[in-house]
Design an enzyme around this catalytic site. Structure first.
Site, mmCIF file in Angstrom:
data_model
loop_
_atom_site.group_PDB
_atom_site.id
_atom_site.type_symbol
_atom_site.label_atom_id
_atom_site.label_comp_id
_atom_site.label_asym_id
_atom_site.label_seq_id
_atom_site.Cartn_x
_atom_site.Cartn_y
_atom_site.Cartn_z
ATOM 1 N N SER A 239 49.773 13.778 5.740
ATOM 2 C CA SER A 239 50.672 12.794 6.338
ATOM 3 C C SER A 239 51.036 11.736 5.313
ATOM 4 C CB SER A 239 49.997 12.122 7.531
ATOM 5 O OG SER A 239 49.056 11.183 7.063
ATOM 6 N N LYS A 240 51.849 10.813 5.747
ATOM 7 C CA LYS A 240 52.330 9.778 4.828
ATOM 8 C C LYS A 240 51.189 8.943 4.255
ATOM 9 C CE LYS A 240 56.321 10.494 7.110
ATOM 10 N NZ LYS A 240 56.314 10.989 8.461
ATOM 11 N N ARG A 241 50.086 8.958 4.936
ATOM 12 C CA ARG A 241 48.977 8.145 4.448
ATOM 13 C C ARG A 241 48.298 8.737 3.228
ATOM 14 N NH1 ARG A 241 46.005 5.680 9.693
ATOM 15 N NH2 ARG A 241 47.780 4.401 10.302
#
Length: 462
Positions: A239-241
């Site tokens: 994910s973007k994290r």
RNA sequence: GGCCCCGUCGUCUAGCGGUCAGGAUCCCAGGUUUUCAUCCUGGUUACAGGAGUUCGAUUCUCCUCGGGGUCACCA
């Protein structure tokens, strides 16, 4: 004809996972002389589809992946979807459901409390009475309530779902009339002539619903390939994290498109033992039947290796052009060849390479103390003075070998090992103990600068 | 929790009943290099577990365990 597509929802930028499925789709279309289409799934009107599309196209452009034809925007196709909604309604394959949000919630809660699967109970399926006041009905499709739906998947094999386990009469149009995802995907893929859908396997459990739509509309079902997710270090969906998932961030970090593509094509796919693939080879070899069944963990070690591999093997002319994006204008530099040759085997990224160039071209602000201590022992001063004098006296110094000869002369004359001149000279020229070959460095900075740096160093350690 | 998918070195993977389980990366050692990097050579490390089927299972079947995905008037 093979037609594939990439259909991102506009969350802003293209990420690694999306790029990989796009790459697979692209390669498969190209290999078969087919088409690779781009569709923006922007039925959620709150988001700016134009910007997202531009970001994606920009990333594609950087990587050299070109889609065929115009971009399809779902937000502009309401009229088309409306036709099919009406058709299903007219044919009795879909119906209006007047259940309120509250009623639905209550139903779900009750089912959950009874440890049953939360599903719509079909209460309006055969309804033909007077609709309740003040409700904007949703439209539900009549899904099969028993039997099996089989997804013939090119990666996973035949995946069997029991209708009673997973289906209910799902919503195909909201209260405001806007169509929902599983409905429009099926319609668009059909209308765009998509023959092979290559997408993440998080969509696998959506597929039976889409098959319901295909069948209700009498469309033929495309071939599916559900490619496993890319996981992060924790084994969870990327994910973007998880740091750099924006494809364009890899450009900033100094990765070449070639390396990134090569890295991605080998993540979840293989062609025997082959590791290095040119774009041509990818198009030649790629076949979705060789896609791996299991998820892979994202790890950039191999990316770095590939990146340095491609830097090493890129012709200087091309390298100089690539380096421009990192603020380095070398195209007309007279020592470009020597410079690039000296550094291309040392840099892991283009960004690092640009930095290494500057470390040579720009004289060191100060000399590393430890390096000075280590290198300037014994007769280092005499050695350097001798060498500087020889450089001064020489008329034609251009090639690294010209400087190398002078170093050899000093070594012979003073009867010392090469290290006795190499170490202090290195510190004098670069300010530190490591770096590229000194003969190259001197050829790059030239005679005058060489003398200047040696003298400056001599003065500093006096 | 229901349903679905997955499980070979740390990581990416090859394997498709009989292999010393191969390659790559990472890491380590040696060599080359005035240094560092590159490069070359070598090395360590894996079939999740248990039952079957079979003369023989990493490969086929089942179970267990573990991981992941998905269950919306989001896409």
């Amino acid at each position: 004809m093979v037609v594939t597509r990439f259909a991102p929802s506009p969350t802003g930028y293209l990420h690694i996972g999306g790029l990989r499925t796009a790459l697979f789709s692209y390669l498969w279309a190209r290999k078969n002389g087919g088409k690779f289409l781009l569709r923006i799934e922007d039925t959620d009107k709150a988001r700016n589809s134009q910007e997202a599309a531009e970001a994606i196209v920009k990333a594609f452009h950087w990587l050299g992946l070109e889609h065929d034809g115009e971009i399809t925007y779902q937000s502009q196709r309401d009229d088309i979807y409306a036709i099919y909604i009406k058709r299903l309604l007219d044919e009795g394959k879909a119906y209006r459901c007047y259940m309120s949000k509250e009623e639905l919630d209550a139903l779900r809660e009750e089912q959950t409390a009874n440890k049953e699967r939360a599903k719509y109970d079909g209460r309006y399926r055969e309804f033909n009475g007077t609709p309740p006041e003040g409700i904007e009905p949703v439209i539900r499709i009549k899904a099969p309530l028993s039997g099996e739906i089989v997804v013939h998947d090119g990666v996973k094999g035949d995946v069997v779902f029991k209708a009673e386990d997973i289906l209910d009469d799902f919503v195909i149009a909201r209260g405001d009339g806007s169509p929902t995802y599983n409905f429009v995907v099926a319609i668009d893929d059909h209308l765009m002539g998509v023959t092979e859908v290559i997408r993440g396997d998080d969509h696998l459990s959506n597929t039976p619903k889409q098959i319901v739509v295909y069948e209700a509309l009498g469309f033929s079902v495309p071939k599916f390939y559900h490619v496993p997710m890319i996981h992060n270090h924790e084994g969870k969906k990327l994910s973007k994290r998880d740091g750099a998932t924006d494809v364009m961030a890899y450009k900033e970090m100094g990765y070449t498109p070639q390396a990134l593509l090569n890295f991605l094509v080998r993540l979840g796919w293989s062609n025997g033992d082959q590791e290095i693939f040119s774009m041509e080879e990818m198009m030649e070899c790629f076949n979705p039947k060789n896609i791996n069944r299991s998820a892979s963990i994202y790890n950039t070690e191999k990316l770095e290796w590939l990146n340095s591999h491609y830097i090493k093997n890129t012709p200087n002319e091309e390298l100089a052009e690539l380096l421009e994006a990192y603020g380095l204008l070398l195209t007309s530099h007279d020592k470009k060849e020597i410079l690039l040759d000296a550094l291309k085997e040392r840099a892991k990224t283009l960004k690092e390479m640009a930095q290494l160039v500057n470390e040579i071209i720009i004289a060191p602000e100060s000399l590393d103390e430890k390096a000075v201590e280590k290198a300037f022992k014994g007769d280092a001063r005499e050695v350097l003075e001798n060498f500087a004098a020889k450089v001064s006296a020489a008329d034609e110094l251009h090639l690294p070998s010209d400087y190398h000869h002078l170093m050899e002369e000093v070594v012979k004359e003073m009867n010392i090992g090469f290290g006795k001149i190499g170490q202090p000279l290195r510190v004098a020229l670069l300010g530190k103990m490591s770096g590229p070959g000194l003969d190259s460095v001197m050829a790059i900075i030239g005679k005058d600068e060489t003398i200047a740096r040696v003298k400056s160093a001599l003065a500093q350690i006096a």
